[in-house]
Each structure stands twice: as structure tokens, then as C-alpha cells.
Scaffold this active site. Structure first.
Site, PDB file in Angstrom:
ATOM      1  N   HIS A   6      50.975  36.494  44.572  1.00 22.22           N
ATOM      2  CA  HIS A   6      50.012  37.603  44.610  1.00 22.22           C
ATOM      3  C   HIS A   6      49.736  38.071  46.032  1.00 22.22           C
ATOM      4  O   HIS A   6      48.717  37.714  46.620  1.00 22.22           O
ATOM      5  CB  HIS A   6      48.694  37.171  43.944  1.00 22.22           C
ATOM      6  N   CYS A  31      53.809  38.675  39.940  1.00 20.09           N
ATOM      7  CA  CYS A  31      53.587  37.664  38.901  1.00 20.09           C
ATOM      8  C   CYS A  31      53.968  38.214  37.519  1.00 20.09           C
ATOM      9  O   CYS A  31      55.143  38.404  37.258  1.00 20.09           O
ATOM     10  CB  CYS A  31      52.137  37.170  38.976  1.00 20.09           C
ATOM     11  N   GLU A  66      48.661  40.812  46.952  1.00 22.45           N
ATOM     12  CA  GLU A  66      47.450  41.652  46.975  1.00 22.45           C
ATOM     13  C   GLU A  66      46.192  40.852  47.297  1.00 22.45           C
ATOM     14  O   GLU A  66      45.168  41.424  47.662  1.00 22.45           O
ATOM     15  CB  GLU A  66      47.309  42.394  45.631  1.00 22.45           C
TER      16      GLU A  66
END
Lengths: 211, 302
Positions: free
Chosen positions: A196, A101, A198
Site C-alpha cells: 500500500h 493489493c 498510498e
């Protein structure tokens, strides 16, 4: 469709390396830092790798890093804080980079919608547009097609990129839209994702560790 | 398959998307602004988001009367001025103000005790909204009640508009104490605690497993200096809101930058020292003990 992505990093068998790898940094000036720290540790565990993950705030934190992750957050803030900490030049001496991002924005050569004083690392041949989908009401999660199978991607006030060079390889698609890209440029491995990973998977962190 | 877009499913307004934005604000400073110029200055100084208001809390205290959601024109003016997320406040329980803020496409809604409460019994049912909400809390029970109503981010209530950090610290410590006490509890005690806090057992069980609140927790209410901000960070907060502290000080630009630096380097005392140099006069402060009962905003909407 993913043939040009480094196949050894995609197909690498876990347990192949049991040695201690060099430390990986996570830029920790602002943003989703601990999410990346746990994703990296989770990825290392899956690969049977022993790694040190280090939060990076100052020039001395960069010493000996093999790779660095630039997390999601606000690119305006990261630019400002990197400048104040004199990180822009020394951070370029690392072998591999992963940006999610805002982190992907930091890696791009061409950024639309930046504020006038903003600076970038300009490592990858991609054009990226900040908040391209609109404000938070347009944020979403979506299934994505990747070399590691289908995953869910969370897009938060996400940027959009256009790949501007044949040297950049798409690594994830949302429909026909590339949402992750890889480039080997001047000896540096760079991985940019507009979403994202993660938050939902360790697959991209495993790929990054294997590079 | 690349060309098969029919397989692509997208969903907006999920809890992951709502809580995710707060996760990306971590380590950042959210600044109160009342016009486009202040918003631009905040963005330039490194604010991670701005809170669009008609009046900062210290003026709300000064002028009294009913404090309401800001004029939509004001919010849109601020939204147009910056590229970072824009938050706006609605009154506690005022779900129509929240509907209006959602239609203006702000990025986050603060259901805030700083404004005059609109409902003495209920908070907004935040699950009904596509946009995420942040709510104030003084302890773990209050935080969990708000999360159970759909809040995707928590902040301390503190003592907004006073420049006095004591209440924010009290609230951070209360949340931390709640979390550490929870660790020692057996399933029966967890059920009792859930009952006492008026939240579902499953939510308390989840917090027990995580060892922390299931959403991001910021400090707010009374932060006036770089050291105040770093104090909240060292006590375990994920970021800070600064209301009157910046634009009611003598040099807003310098103070904004210095608080941003102190939050980014909150464990580095020499960096905080450097950030604290030559800032000029802080905002005018208020002794919390001198406040009349109805001026204690943290007692609103508990």
C-alpha cells in the site's frame, strides 16, 4: 536493476508540465479510496501538475478518464460490485491503470485463491496469489528498494506475485521478491503493487501520473 | 541491492498494519455469521469480512444468560470456509479470550458489549496484542478511551439485535458533534476536555489536527435495511456491521446483496431504491424504549 522501467517517468523533473492534465479516477466501490485520492493530489502538487481526481462508481464516472487507480480492499467485493455496476467492459477503455493489493489482483491475468464467481480485468502478465502471506497476524511493514530510493511498504493480508513475462518490469523489491511491477501492454500502462504505497509515500503516484 | 536481503527489516503488528486493515475494509459491509454456510453466502453476496459467532445478537437477547466468546471449532470452521477477513468477539476486559482468538489467527478481534462483560473496571490492554481490535463507542470520549487502550478501529454500539437504527444514529451524531465542537477549542479547553474524557492531551490534540478520529469508524447495532446502511454512510461512517439484520430476515441472500449495494452507492437514492425492492420481511424488531436497563447493551463498558 530498474533500467527497463520507463526512465522518463522515473527521472521526470517537477515543474516541467504546468498545464492541466486529464482526470484520474479512483475506483470507489469499496476499499482505501480517500488514501489514494490524497496520495494523487499530493503527487500532483509535488510535480506542479493540476489534476482532477474523480471517485468512480458508475459507467458515467469513467467519461474522459486518462487513468484509474484500483485501491486496496477485498477483490471479491470489488468484482461483485463492478459486475453489478456493469463496469468490466467500459473500464478497459482507459490509457493507464494502477492497482494496489486487491487492485493488483484485479489487474492480473492469473489469480490463485479466488472464489468461483470472481472476475478480473486480466490486463497484466502476472500470476498473483491472494492472501499469500496468511491471515492478519502475518501482515507487516518492511523497507523496500525502488527506483525512487528506499521506502516503507505496508503489506496487509497481501497477495504475492510471480512475473510471467519478460515484458513485465519489477519496480520494487523486498529482498529478492518483486512487490511492484510495470507493464505496457496493448497501449495501456499498468502498475501493480502488492503493498500500500498510498499509506506511506507519493512516489508511485508521481510515477503513475508521469506515465 | 537486490541480493542483499540482510537490509530487509520487517515488523508485524505495528499500528499502521492494524489500522491499515480497517482502512481496507472501508465502504464495506461486515456480516455476522454463525456457520460455514452463512459465511460462504456472506462472501458471495459481497461482504468485506464476516464476524464469526455462536449466536447473533437478537438470539443472545432472546436466550439470555452469560454470552461468551464462540467455540474455537466454530471460528475455525468459518475461517476455513471463506477467503475474506474473519473477525470474532471476546468479552469486554476478557484478555484471555482475546489471547485465544489471537492464537486461532482470526483477522480482527471485537471487544464487544454484545457479550457479557468480564471486567467491570478495565477494558483489554490492546497494545499487548499483535492482532488489531475494534471496539464500540457511543461518543467521542468513549472512542478516544478505546483508541488510547490500543483499538485500531471504532464502531458505534447502537442497539444490537433490535433492528432499530435509532441508537446507532444517536452514537454517530454524538461522535460528529464531539468532533465539530473540538474544532472551536483553544489549547486550554483541549487540555480540560482531555481531562474530562480521561485520555492524554496528545491524543485529543491529534484528533484536533486531523479533524476526525485517527482510526476508521463503522456503524453497528440495529441496521436492518439498505436505507439504514446508507443513512449511516451519509452521516459519515466508513462502513457498516450488520448483525442479526441479514440472517434473521426472510431472504438473507437478497438482503445481504442489497445492503452491500446500498453501502457502495450510498449517495445515490435511485440505487438504494433499487436495492430495497422485494426484499421480503426484515428481522423481527424491538423498540429500544421497551428494553429494561440491563438489556441496554450500550451502557456496558463505557
Amino acid at each position: 536493476m530498474f533500467e527497463s522501467v520507463p526512465q522518463e517517468a522515473v527521472s521526470w523533473q517537477s515543474g516541467k508540465f504546468s498545464h492541466r492534465a486529464k482526470p484520474i479516477g479512483v475506483l470507489a466501490l469499496q476499499g482505501g479510496v480517500e488514501e489514494h485520492v490524497s496520495a494523487l493530489l499530493g503527487a500532483a502538487e509535488k510535480l506542479g501538475l493540476e489534476i482532477e481526481v474523480r471517485e468512480v462508481r458508475t459507467v458515467s464516472d469513467l467519461a474522459g478518464l486518462d487513468g484509474i487507480v484500483i485501491p486496496g480492499g477485498e477483490s471479491t467485493v470489488m468484482s461483485k460490485l463492478m459486475e453489478r455496476a456493469d463496469l468490466f467492459e467500459p473500464i478497459l477503455r482507459i490509457r493507464k491503470y494502477m492497482g494496489t493489493c486487491a487492485g493488483a489482483i484485479m489487474l492480473a491475468k492469473n489469480v490463485e485463491g479466488a472464489i468461483p464467481t470472481q472476475r478480473f480485468l486480466k490486463l497484466m502478465d502476472i500470476s498473483i496469489s491472494r492472501n499469500a502471506y496468511g491471515s492478519q497476524s502475518a501482515s507487516f511493514e518492511s523497507n523496500l528498494l525502488t527506483p525512487f530510493g528506499k521506502i516503507t511498504g505496508v503489506f496487509i493480508r497481501a497477495p504475492k506475485f510471480t512475473i510471467t513475462s519478460k515484458d513485465v518490469q519489477p519496480v520494487a523489491f523486498r529482498g529478492e521478491e518483486a512487490v511492484a511491477a510495470y507493464q505496457l501492454t496493448n497501449g495501456r500502462h499498468c502498475l501493480a503493487l502488492t503493498f500500500h504505497p498510498e499509506l506511506t509515500t507519493t512516489k508511485f503516484h508521481e510515477f503513475f501520473l508521469k506515465l | 541491492m537486490k541480493n542483499d536481503s540482510s537490509q530487509q527489516k520487517s515488523s508485524a503488528g505495528t499500528f499502521a498494519v492494524k489500522a491499515g486493515l480497517a482502512q481496507m475494509l472501508k465502504g464495506g459491509v461486515i456480516m455476522d455469521v454463525i456457520n460455514a454456510d452463512q459465511a460462504r453466502l456472506a462472501e458471495e453476496s459481497g461482504a468485506v469480512a464476516v464476524m464469526a459467532l455462536e449466536m447473533v445478537p437478537s438470539d443472545i437477547r432472546k436466550f439470555g444468560g452469560v454470552a461468551r466468546m464462540a467455540d474455537p471449532q466454530k471460528i475455525l470452521e468459518i475461517k476455513d470456509a471463506v477467503s475474506i477477513p474473519v473477525m470474532a468477539k471476546c468479552r469486554i476486559g476478557h484478555f484471555v479470550e482475546a489471547q485465544v482468538l489471537q492464537s486461532l489467527q482470526v483477522d480482527y478481534i471485537d471487544e464487544s458489549e454484545v457479550l457479557t462483560p468480564a471486567d467491570a473496571e478495565y477494558h483489554i490492554d490492546k497494545w499487548k496484542f499483535k492482532l488489531p481490535f475494534v471496539c464500540g463507542a457511543r461518543d467521542m470520549g468513549e472512542a478516544l478511551r478505546r483508541i488510547n487502550e490500543g483499538a485500531a478501529m471504532i464502531r458505534t454500539k447502537g442497539a444490537a439485535g433490535t433492528g432499530n437504527i435509532v441508537e446507532a444514529v444517536r452514537h454517530i451524531r454524538a461522535v460528529n458533534r464531539g468532533l465539530s465542537e473540538l474544532k472551536t477549542k483553544n489549547p486550554q479547553e483541549i487540555a480540560q476536555l482531555a481531562h474530562d474524557m480521561r485520555v492524554p492531551i496528545s491524543l485529543v490534540q491529534k484528533v484536533f489536527e486531523l479533524g476526525r478520529l485517527p482510526v476508521v469508524n463503522f456503524a453497528a447495532g440495529g441496521i436492518a435495511t439498505p436505507s439504514d446502511a446508507a443513512l449511516c454512510m451519509q452521516l459519515g461512517c466508513d462502513g457498516v456491521f450488520v448483525g442479526s439484520g441479514i440472517f434473521k430476515s426472510s431472504d438473507p441472500e437478497k438482503r445481504a446483496e442489497s445492503i452491500v449495494n446500498a453501502v457502495a452507492h450510498f449517495n445515490d437514492a435511485s440505487a438504494i431504491a433499487k436495492a430495497s425492492e422485494g426484499l421480503g420481511k426484515p428481522m423481527d424488531s424491538l423498540d429500544v424504549n421497551s428494553l429494561l436497563p440491563d438489556q441496554r447493551l450500550s451502557k456496558r463498558g463505557i
